[in-house]
Design a protein around this motif. Structure first.
Motif, short mmCIF file in Angstrom:
data_model
loop_
_atom_site.label_atom_id
_atom_site.label_comp_id
_atom_site.label_asym_id
_atom_site.label_seq_id
_atom_site.Cartn_x
_atom_site.Cartn_y
_atom_site.Cartn_z
N ALA A 11 0.85 -1.19 0.00
CA ALA A 11 0.00 0.00 0.00
C ALA A 11 0.88 1.25 0.00
CB ALA A 11 -0.91 0.00 1.21
N ARG A 12 0.34 2.31 -0.59
CA ARG A 12 1.02 3.60 -0.66
C ARG A 12 0.14 4.67 -0.02
NH1 ARG A 12 1.88 1.47 -6.25
NH2 ARG A 12 -0.07 2.49 -6.81
N GLN A 13 0.72 5.81 0.25
CA GLN A 13 -0.03 6.94 0.82
C GLN A 13 -1.28 7.25 0.00
OE1 GLN A 13 0.11 8.75 3.62
NE2 GLN A 13 1.82 7.57 4.41
N ALA A 14 -1.17 7.17 -1.31
CA ALA A 14 -2.30 7.49 -2.19
C ALA A 14 -3.46 6.51 -2.01
CB ALA A 14 -1.84 7.50 -3.64
N SER A 53 -3.22 6.83 6.51
CA SER A 53 -2.03 7.57 6.10
C SER A 53 -0.98 7.56 7.21
CB SER A 53 -2.42 9.01 5.73
OG SER A 53 -1.30 9.73 5.32
N ASP A 54 -1.43 7.80 8.43
CA ASP A 54 -0.51 7.78 9.59
C ASP A 54 0.09 6.38 9.78
OD1 ASP A 54 -1.07 10.45 10.01
OD2 ASP A 54 -2.38 10.10 11.75
N ALA A 55 -0.73 5.34 9.60
CA ALA A 55 -0.23 3.97 9.74
C ALA A 55 0.86 3.70 8.72
CB ALA A 55 -1.38 2.97 9.59
N LEU A 56 0.63 4.11 7.49
CA LEU A 56 1.65 3.92 6.45
C LEU A 56 2.91 4.72 6.77
CD1 LEU A 56 -0.76 3.97 3.41
CD2 LEU A 56 0.76 2.06 4.02
N ALA A 57 2.74 5.93 7.27
CA ALA A 57 3.91 6.76 7.62
C ALA A 57 4.71 6.12 8.76
CB ALA A 57 3.45 8.16 8.02
N ARG A 58 4.03 5.39 9.65
CA ARG A 58 4.73 4.69 10.76
C ARG A 58 5.39 3.41 10.29
NH1 ARG A 58 -0.21 5.32 13.15
NH2 ARG A 58 -0.51 3.07 13.26
N GLY A 59 5.15 3.01 9.06
CA GLY A 59 5.78 1.80 8.55
C GLY A 59 4.97 0.54 8.73
N GLY A 73 -9.07 -5.16 -1.36
CA GLY A 73 -8.80 -5.73 -0.05
C GLY A 73 -7.41 -5.37 0.43
N TYR A 74 -7.15 -5.73 1.67
CA TYR A 74 -5.84 -5.46 2.26
C TYR A 74 -5.56 -6.48 3.36
CZ TYR A 74 -8.15 -3.52 6.38
OH TYR A 74 -8.92 -3.37 7.50
N ALA A 75 -4.29 -6.61 3.67
CA ALA A 75 -3.84 -7.41 4.81
C ALA A 75 -2.73 -6.64 5.51
CB ALA A 75 -3.33 -8.77 4.36
N THR A 76 -2.79 -6.60 6.84
CA THR A 76 -1.70 -6.03 7.63
C THR A 76 -1.01 -7.19 8.34
OG1 THR A 76 -3.09 -5.62 9.57
CG2 THR A 76 -2.91 -3.84 7.95
#
Length: 172
Positions: A11-14, A53-59, A73-76
């Protein structure tokens, strides 16, 4: 230009707004009737595009599934947070928009997250799932997960069973 119809990628910020949309639709579909309605809406509305966005910025590691350029969909995933399990990795969340469920995309997203964990030297994995979420439990069993443990969580005055499914490290 990407010519693939179905793709998994980081995933990206966009993608923050699309992640919020998929999360909201998937959680409402999965947990309506299982969680108190007000609690569910609070959990859904807390996951704004800004939150993602914050989650992605935190890595935070987020694998994304796209179908024809649309986030489906997504997976973390990351290090296993549950002590005492013989797994190094954990899939924290795996959700598909309801329009994409039952079409095999969950398998593809699961395998992408599993490969991602293995690439980051976290072999074997665990998943925690709400015991009353019958479709999710069936999915993880069909993916080869073995029930490893049970615990209880109370939210909104309801006691909920949490199940842990595990997969051993794949042979190298």
């Amino acid at each position: 230009m990407n010519t693939q119809l179905v793709e998994t990628r980081p995933a990206r910020q966009a993608d923050a707004a699309a992640l919020a949309d998929v999360h909201a639709a998937a959680w409402r579909g999965a947990y309506r009737g299982l969680l108190d309605g007000l609690d569910l809406e609070r959990l859904v509305t807390n996951r704004t595009p800004r939150w993602w966005s914050d989650a992605l910025a935190r890595g935070v590691n987020i694998d994304l599934l796209e179908v024809s350029g649309e986030v489906a969909g997504y997976a973390t995933s990351g290090p296993c947070r549950m002590r005492g399990l013989a797994t190094a990795g954990e899939i924290y969340e795996l959700y598909l928009h309801p329009h994409y469920q039952g079409l095999g995309f969950g398998r593809q997203l699961f395998e992408a997250a599993r490969r991602n964990l293995e690439d980051r030297r976290m072999p074997g994995l665990a998943v925690r799932v709400l015991g009353d979420n019958t479709p999710a439990c069936g999915f993880y069993r069909a993916m080869g997960g073995r029930l490893s443990s049970r615990s209880w969580h109370t939210t909104g005055g309801r006691k909920l069973e949490l199940l842990v499914y595990c997969w051993p490290a794949r042979p190298s």
